[in-house]
Scaffold this active site. Structure first.
Site, PDB file in Angstrom:
ATOM      1  NE  ARG A 385      -6.233  -0.109  -3.728  1.00  0.00           N
ATOM      2  CZ  ARG A 385      -7.538  -0.102  -3.496  1.00  0.00           C
ATOM      3  NH1 ARG A 385      -8.176   1.046  -3.345  1.00  0.00           N
ATOM      4  NH2 ARG A 385      -8.218  -1.235  -3.436  1.00  0.00           N
ATOM      5  CG  HIS A 386      -3.898  -2.504  -7.216  1.00  0.00           C
ATOM      6  ND1 HIS A 386      -5.262  -2.441  -7.415  1.00  0.00           N
ATOM      7  CD2 HIS A 386      -3.716  -3.092  -6.005  1.00  0.00           C
ATOM      8  CE1 HIS A 386      -5.884  -2.959  -6.379  1.00  0.00           C
ATOM      9  NE2 HIS A 386      -4.969  -3.365  -5.493  1.00  0.00           N
ATOM     10  CG  HIS A 570      -1.175  -4.741  -2.576  1.00  0.00           C
ATOM     11  ND1 HIS A 570      -1.987  -5.465  -3.418  1.00  0.00           N
ATOM     12  CD2 HIS A 570       0.059  -5.317  -2.650  1.00  0.00           C
ATOM     13  CE1 HIS A 570      -1.295  -6.452  -3.967  1.00  0.00           C
ATOM     14  NE2 HIS A 570      -0.050  -6.380  -3.523  1.00  0.00           N
TER      15      HIS A 570
END
Length: 643
Positions: A385-386, A570
């Protein structure tokens, strides 16, 4: 020493006497380069300078060195043979390395990773490197069952040196191995190797201020020298021209303003000789780029001091203990054979034994260890995930907090980035929020952990969201691959479009715009699912199907270019990109949302292919999780002046 200094003085002129060309066993990578029209000396130099990784890497090296004035000079490279520990002892030494650097700052030992020196640096011409690698492999094979185990080490400290010394009787055995390698190298590669005659040891620290001794000694005493360890015979090389230079890492890009200036690319390395600085202006230094071979003046504040071994090229690693006679991964192959597929051994837990031979990324200080049994490397996909995003930390109206009266970007909090790419009317940050400063730090921490865990990434795919691009770039920086690996921007990895506010998708920056903003993106990559194929408010079933199909297509596309893929996207991607790979049906949308809510920033999962069955399974990631606490906004007026 005098003879060596004379040698360096002789190679300073740009043209040298031509050396006699020897025979080289042709392999697929060399054949391909020759068929592309590259002259044989250049093709060999490119393969040796990149550790024989692949044709693509060698081509990239040749194209970037097209103006290198030394490209056609028959300069030999300098090689060295080290013993490197692996397993639990290596983990302890790595911890000491990190803690001593944090506690006392960098000392001379940090220039090179923990090792035992077996020989002095020696020279080998490019056309003899394959034979040299075979000489090492043959010698290690002859020493299986004869290598001392365990290797007894004893801590020694003085006012300016700390090290682990090999017990004298055992050290003599290691010296005999070094002598055998020297004889084999002379026989096969016609090189002169001088075995190390001094006491064999692992240097922990030297050339440090005397007041650092108590702290360093305390840390050194915490190393459990009796821990299990496999020792690897490892061959490295370096460019002989820069043996006595300082190694600098480029922190910021720089475009030359004058003809005598050097272009700088973030992540590149520059070699600087103190002798060449006498005529430079204040604030400027004279150096040579590793990636291009070009020399010129550069601003001193654009570079920082790096470790000497950051630019060394890795040529092979051999275990004395875990050798399977049926393993022919390198037995019947030359250095340049069979490298088109860029296969690399898979990583293992610290207790696993390394395999016979490894081929790794040059200019990284990590070795990737394979399992004790002969097998093909397992393909692995990491999904991450970012990092922390601006609109979550500062609210959906965060833009109003960092715009002045003229519409210019001005940060109002230290956690806001100093600048944003393409600020102004060209960008819609409401729909495509960037990450915070802490988000960048989170990503770099993950990248550093991946590098320290010996993980090698072959391809990096990323959602088109700016927060994901920035995260991927900072992971590369942490792995010291910024500028060396390109990010493939794949719109098919975007999150569930039902979660997008408004009636349209974000206006993402194009790959060309990202490249212009100094992001390391692959502008030639053609997306598997173009952005115009995404629909707003897609169903849950459509999102899961899209994510699964794009992941399968990515793995298929990378099947011949490497075994490890990193996807940066994401929170929902960790579930959507891996669940159906495992043969599991999508869960209900309600349960899916509950899973996604539990995935933190920089959450990482690892999915591994199981043999030839086509099935995949979630496994433990090679790095620890990243956890941090909340930090609410602090207004000193409201808090400290509140009566």
């Amino acid at each position: 020493m005098a003879a060596k200094e004379d040698l360096y003085s002789k190679i300073l002129p740009r043209r040298l006497r031509q050396t006699r060309t020897g025979s080289v066993k042709c392999g697929s990578s060399l054949d391909v380069l020759l068929s592309m029209g590259f002259p044989r000396p250049r093709a060999l130099k490119a393969l040796v300078s990149t550790g024989g990784r692949s044709v693509q890497v060698a081509c990239d090296w040749l194209f970037s060195h097209v103006d290198d004035p030394f490209l056609d000079d028959p300069l030999p490279r300098e090689f060295v043979l080290y013993l490197r520990p692996s397993g639990p002892l290596q983990n302890q030494l790595s911890h000491f390395w990190q803690q001593s650097r944090v506690t006392c700052g960098k000392n001379k030992a940090h220039n090179i990773f923990p090792h035992i020196t077996l020989c002095q640096f020696f020279m080998c011409a490019d056309h003899k490197v394959e034979s040299l690698c075979e000489a090492l492999q043959n010698t290690v094979r002859q020493w299986h069952g004869r290598f001392p185990c365990p290797l007894p080490l004893e801590l020694y400290t003085s006012s300016n040196f700390i090290g682990l010394f090999v017990e004298e009787q055992v050290a003599e055995v290691l010296k005999q191995f070094a002598a055998d390698f020297a004889n084999e190298a002379t026989r096969k590669a016609e090189v002169h190797v001088e075995p190390h005659k001094k006491q064999l040891h692992v240097t922990l620290a030297y050339n440090f201020p005397s007041d650092h001794l108590p702290s360093l000694e305390k840390l050194a005493k915490g190393i459990e020298v009796k821990l299990g360890c496999d020792w690897l015979a490892v061959l490295f090389s370096r460019d002989i021209r820069f043996a006595n230079h300082e190694t600098l890492r480029v922190m910021y890009p720089y475009t030359p303003q004058n003809e005598d200036e050097l272009e700088l690319v973030s992540g590149d390395y520059v070699f600087m000789s103190p002798v060449d600085q006498s005529s430079t202006s204040e604030g400027w230094v004279y150096g040579t780029s590793l990636s291009s071979g070009l020399s010129g003046l550069l601003p001193e504040n654009y570079v920082s001091l790096a470790d000497e071994s950051d630019t060394w090229v890795f040529h092979g690693s051999h275990s004395f203990f875990s050798c399977n006679p049926s393993d022919k991964s390198t037995k019947d192959r030359g250095m340049f054979d069979g490298l088109l597929d860029s296969r690399r051994p898979d990583s293992t837990s610290p207790g696993d034994s390394p395999g016979l031979s490894l081929i790794c990324h040059p200019m990284q200080q990590v070795l990737r260890l394979s399992g004790s049994h002969s097998r093909q490397p397992k393909r692995t996909v990491f999904v991450c995930r970012h990092g922390e995003r601006m609109d979550v930390v500062f609210g959906k109206h965060w833009l109003s907090l960092c715009s002045d009266s003229k519409g210019r970007y001005v940060r109002s909090n230290l956690n806001m980035p100093p600048s944003l790419p393409l600020w102004g009317g060209q960008r819609d940050y409401d729909m495509d929020a960037p990450i915070t400063v802490l988000g960048s730090m989170q990503a770099r921490l993950v990248g550093e952990a991946l590098m320290e865990s010996s993980t090698i990434i072959d391809q990096l795919y990323c959602s088109p969201s700016l927060r994901c691009i920035q995260t991927a770039q900072n992971i590369l920086r942490g792995m010291q691959l910024d500028g060396k690996m390109k990010i493939r921007v794949e719109p098919g990895l975007f999150e569930w479009t039902k979660w997008v506010s408004g009636s349209c998708l974000p206006a993402w920056m194009s790959p060309a715009e990202l490249a212009a903003a100094h992001f390391s993106v692959d502008t030639t990559y053609r997306p598997l699912l173009p952005a115009n194929k995404l629909t707003v408010s897609e169903s849950y079933e459509s999102y899961m199907s899209r994510s699964h199909q794009v992941t399968k297509d990515i793995l298929s596309e990378c099947k011949t270019s490497g075994s490890t893929v990193l996807i940066v996207a994401h929170a929902s991607s960790l579930e959507a990109c891996t669940r159906q790979l495992q043969g599991r049906s999508p869960q209900s949308a309600k349960d899916f949302i509950q899973v996604v809510r539990k995935i933190p920033y920089l959450g990482l999962c690892s999915c591994e292919e199981q043999g030839d069955s086509g099935m995949w399974q979630l496994v433990d990631p090679p790095i620890l999780p990243l956890t941090h606490g909340p930090n609410p906004t602090f207004d000193w007026r409201e808090t400290l002046l509140n009566d």
